[in-house]
Design a protein around this motif. Structure first.
Motif, mmCIF file in Angstrom:
data_model
loop_
_atom_site.group_PDB
_atom_site.id
_atom_site.type_symbol
_atom_site.label_atom_id
_atom_site.label_comp_id
_atom_site.label_asym_id
_atom_site.label_seq_id
_atom_site.Cartn_x
_atom_site.Cartn_y
_atom_site.Cartn_z
ATOM 1 N N LEU A 1 2.248 1.687 -3.400
ATOM 2 C CA LEU A 1 1.195 2.130 -4.312
ATOM 3 C C LEU A 1 0.953 3.632 -4.172
ATOM 4 N N ALA A 2 0.867 4.106 -2.935
ATOM 5 C CA ALA A 2 0.639 5.536 -2.715
ATOM 6 C C ALA A 2 1.804 6.363 -3.239
ATOM 7 N N THR A 3 3.020 5.941 -2.957
ATOM 8 C CA THR A 3 4.177 6.699 -3.452
ATOM 9 C C THR A 3 4.307 6.595 -4.966
ATOM 10 N N ASP A 4 3.883 5.472 -5.530
ATOM 11 C CA ASP A 4 3.915 5.323 -6.983
ATOM 12 C C ASP A 4 2.958 6.303 -7.649
ATOM 13 N N ILE A 5 1.771 6.433 -7.097
ATOM 14 C CA ILE A 5 0.793 7.369 -7.663
ATOM 15 C C ILE A 5 1.299 8.808 -7.557
ATOM 16 N N VAL A 6 1.835 9.174 -6.374
ATOM 17 C CA VAL A 6 2.362 10.524 -6.188
ATOM 18 C C VAL A 6 3.547 10.771 -7.131
ATOM 19 N N LEU B 1 0.830 -1.214 0.000
ATOM 20 C CA LEU B 1 0.000 0.000 0.000
ATOM 21 C C LEU B 1 0.862 1.261 0.000
ATOM 22 N N PHE B 2 1.934 1.250 0.780
ATOM 23 C CA PHE B 2 2.842 2.403 0.797
ATOM 24 C C PHE B 2 3.466 2.613 -0.575
#
Length: 136
Positions: A16-21, A13-14
Motif C-alpha cells: 500500500l505504501a509503495t503503491d501510493i508513492v 501495508l508495504f
C-alpha cells in the motif's frame, strides 16, 4: 501460525505504501492498479490465514501447537488428514483447464469442450472416494 497472518498484513501495508508513492511519482495507472491488486491479494491471504487460525483455536480450545513457545515437536504428533496417494483426477482437471486456456486462443468450441471436461474431471475428483473400490 498467527505470525504468518501478520506477515501477510505487513506485506499488504508495504505494498500500500509503495503503491501510493508509485502513484504520486509516476501517475501511471497500470502499475498503480497492479500494485493495488497486490495489496488486495496480500490482505486477502492474511485475512484467510487469520480467520482459519481463529477457527482452529476455537475448535482445539486453545492456541495452536505452532504458537506455543513452550511446545515440543511431539505435541503436534498424530494424523494430519487424508491425502490421496494415487489419484489421476488432478491431471484431468489440469488438462481441461489447459483446453479452456487454449480455447481462448483457437476458438470458442475448444473453450466449451474444455469447460465440460474440467467440470467432469472436478466431479470425478470430488466424488472419487464415494464409489467403487475405494469407497469409505
Amino acid at each position: 501460525m498467527r505470525v504468518q497472518a501478520f506477515m501477510f498484513y505487513g506485506c499488504a501495508l508495504f505494498f500500500l505504501a509503495t503503491d501510493i508513492v508509485y502513484w504520486l511519482w509516476s501517475g501511471d495507472w497500470t502499475g498503480t492498479t497492479a500494485m493495488a491488486l497486490a495489496v488486495g491479494l496480500a490482505g486477502l491471504i492474511g485475512f484467510y490465514i487469520h480467520f482459519t487460525i481463529r477457527r482452529l483455536e476455537n475448535a482445539n480450545g486453545g492456541p495452536l501447537y505452532e504458537d506455543d513457545p513452550e511446545g515440543d515437536i511431539a505435541d503436534a504428533a498424530g494424523e494430519l488428514g487424508f491425502f490421496s496417494p494415487h489419484s489421476w483426477w488432478p491431471l484431468f482437471v489440469a488438462l481441461g483447464a489447459a483446453a479452456v486456456a487454449l480455447g481462448m486462443v483457437f476458438g470458442w468450441w475448444l473453450v466449451l469442450l474444455g469447460a465440460c471436461a474440467t467440470i467432469m474431471a472436478t466431479i470425478g475428483l470430488v466424488f472419487e472416494y464415494y464409489r467403487g473400490h475405494f469407497a469409505h
